[in-house]
Scaffold this active site. Structure first.
Site, mmCIF file in Angstrom:
data_model
loop_
_atom_site.group_PDB
_atom_site.id
_atom_site.type_symbol
_atom_site.label_atom_id
_atom_site.label_comp_id
_atom_site.label_asym_id
_atom_site.label_seq_id
_atom_site.Cartn_x
_atom_site.Cartn_y
_atom_site.Cartn_z
ATOM 1 C CG ASP A 149 -14.106 -9.195 7.778
ATOM 2 O OD1 ASP A 149 -14.201 -7.961 7.611
ATOM 3 O OD2 ASP A 149 -14.077 -9.715 8.903
ATOM 4 C CG HIS A 461 -10.584 -6.854 0.127
ATOM 5 N ND1 HIS A 461 -9.855 -7.871 -0.458
ATOM 6 C CD2 HIS A 461 -10.920 -7.307 1.362
ATOM 7 C CE1 HIS A 461 -9.745 -8.879 0.390
ATOM 8 N NE2 HIS A 461 -10.390 -8.559 1.501
ATOM 9 C CG ASP A 506 -11.007 0.105 -8.545
ATOM 10 O OD1 ASP A 506 -11.459 -0.560 -7.596
ATOM 11 O OD2 ASP A 506 -11.723 0.552 -9.463
ATOM 12 C CD GLU A 515 -11.107 -4.916 4.407
ATOM 13 O OE1 GLU A 515 -9.891 -4.883 4.623
ATOM 14 O OE2 GLU A 515 -11.901 -5.676 4.998
#
Ligand SMILES: [Zn+2]
Length: 536
Positions: A149, A461, A506, A515
């Protein structure tokens, strides 16, 4: 997922001359090691395979004595697998792990000269707003995007920078100085240059009363868009004890190191750290950080600030020599700490780094002699776990949770520190096996660092990797790895019933296994600096 299940598990980035070569065999048969001319240079005899609890695989861990530089193959029946032995084999991937953090930089453009095809315009440049006090509007530039993020979190950032600083302090020859980042060539090692990008941001995260904001994020995670397209308001979320103590510790550490490189910065860092400490002293009653209602970004909840305060007190004592800090550190240590914990939730191990390698005898009976004895005992567990694991992995089968790479590499850090203190070769080799794990010697036959290895992570991710239109992910980022807890329903659906060390996808949505995070890169950076130093 994989087209072919090899019976050999190796470090896919190769090995170095002068160090033993560890490989995991999924065969009981004889294995020949052949050189480029096809000559057998070593034979691993037939041997018993044993069930590895974490993966369910029947395996044996073999050690090949050091080989000269060259191309080799492992051969068993029809199966062959190539590997290389070369000087500095791990330098490139170690460089990439640090450069990976450059790619996480926020608030500046990533210039094509440094970022290549992964360049992008500046992101998150608008002023931040106080969550609790909306009249507070200020620019808080810089920092690294935390993980997949775009949030920036004080505690995790402080821990990451500290791992890098200690990597440089302990293994300066293992740290590269040619990362091609904007500061390269300024006379300061690049690993410190990169860490300072986060430290400058940390200084901006301090409230006027000395406390530190827990994080700078939006109310919700962005969709999978590029960072420059993520234009919603970022908020300075409430302050927390843990963030304040972690920032205090990291900035004090920085003040010690930058005293020679940049005294003005060092002094500024120490003043900020002391103000944070004073706030902590004035607020002794711990209250855990809670996300305000309507805030759905990372919580990084922590139910104790004892370890963060301990680390801060150790650093402040090392920086100032003032007895009050030592007394505080002793008091906290005597309440019991896990000295082999190096993650964002428990930072006691970083305090131990300060005591064992900076304070040393100056720490006295409690913070040196007694703590050292405690540390040697606790770090012995990591070695025991490597012996219980068929793959030599320093993690019991029931502890593969979200980001299992962190406890595995924390085991490496603990064994490295033990080796520095005792010179026990099995500790050095135990640490090496965790490095090999990260680069392919594992049940998935996968190198967890993007851009490296022969079997690669392709779909982490990670928002930029998922939205930049480039096939290959941003390089130099380490995936969290197998997670037996199945945090997401879609992960559970696909992986249910598999042994924990194989619970990995994956796939971009699988944040619970795939992530990336800055504080997973940094223990790999520390371990990389060590393995480079002993292989030079
Ligand atoms: Zn950004």
């Amino acid at each position: 997922m994989k087209k072919h299940e090899s019976v050999f598990r190796i470090n896919q980035e190769g090995y170095v001359p002068g160090l033993p070569i560890h490989t995991v065999l999924l065969t009981a048969g004889e294995v020949r090691v052949k050189d480029a001319e096809g000559k057998t240079v070593y034979t691993i005899p037939q041997g018993e395979v044993l069930k590895d609890t974490a993966s369910g695989d029947n395996v044996r861990l073999a050690e090949i004595p050091p080989l000269e530089a060259g191309e080799y193959v492992l051969e068993s029946g029809e199966e062959r697998r190539a590997f290389t032995v070369r000087p500095q084999a791990w330098q490139e991937v170690s460089d990439a792990l640090i450069k990976g953090l450059y790619f996480q930089r926020c608030g500046c453009a990533l210039d094509p000269a440094f970022a290549g095809v992964y360049h992008h315009p500046a992101c998150h440049t608008a002023p931040a707003v106080g969550w609790e006090d909306r009249t507070l509007v200020r620019r808080v530039p810089g920092g690294w995007h935390d993980a997949g993020d775009y949030g920036k979190y004080t505690g995790p950032g402080a821990v990451t920078a500290a791992h890098m600083i200690y990597a440089w302090k302990l293994f300066p020859q293992g740290c590269p100085d040619a990362l091609n980042i904007p500061e390269s060539g300024n006379g300061i090692p690049d690993i410190l240059n990169e860490a300072k990008y986060e430290l400058d941001w940390l200084l901006e995260m301090q409230r006027s009363d000395g406390a530190f904001y827990h994080k700078l994020t939006k109310a919700r995670f962005a969709p999978f868009i590029m960072p420059q397209d993520d234009l919603e308001t970022e908020y300075l979320m409430p302050v927390s004890h843990c963030a304040t103590a972690a920032a205090c510790a990291c900035l004090t550490l920085a003040s010690r190191v930058w005293q020679t490189f940049h005294p003005a910065f060092a002094n500024r860092a120490l003043i900020a750290a002391k103000r944070a400490w004073n706030w902590l002293q004035a607020h002794p009653e711990f209250s855990p950080y809670r996300n305000p209602e309507d805030v759905h970004t990372g919580w990084y909840g922590d139910m104790s600030d004892r370890d963060e305060r301990f680390w801060a007190a150790c650093e402040l004592y090392a920086a100032t020599g003032e007895e009050a800090y030592r007394e505080e550190a002793e008091k906290l240590y005597l309440q019991g700490l896990n000295l082999t914990a190096f993650g964002w939730a428990d930072v006691s191990g970083i305090g131990a780094l300060c005591c064992l390698f900076d304070l040393k005898e100056k720490g006295g009976e409690i913070l040196y002699s007694r703590l050292k004895e405690d540390f040697l005992r606790q770090s012995g567990h990591a070695l025991e776990w490597t012996k219980e694991s068929g793959y030599g992995t320093a993690l019991p089968a029931d502890r593969y949770g979200w980001g299992s790479i962190l406890p595995i590499l924390s085991g490496a850090m603990a064994m490295i520190m033990n080796w520095l203190l005792t010179g026990k070769k099995e500790m050095r080799d135990g640490a090496l096996k965790q490095w090999h794990y990260a680069l392919g010697m594992n049940a998935l036959d996968l190198c967890f660092v993007t851009g490296y290895g022969t079997n690669r992570v392709m779909n982490p991710h990670h928002r930029p990797s998922g939205s930049d239109g480039i096939d290959d992910p941003v390089p130099g980022l380490i995936a969290g790895g197998p997670n037996g807890n199945h945090n997401y329903p879609q992960t559970k659906e696909k992986l249910q019933g598999l042994p924990p060390a194989k619970c990995y996808l994956d796939e971009l949505p699988s944040a619970d296994t795939n992530e990336i995070a800055i504080y997973w890169n940094s223990p790999a950076i520390f371990t990389g600096a060590f393995v480079n130093q002993i292989s030079t």
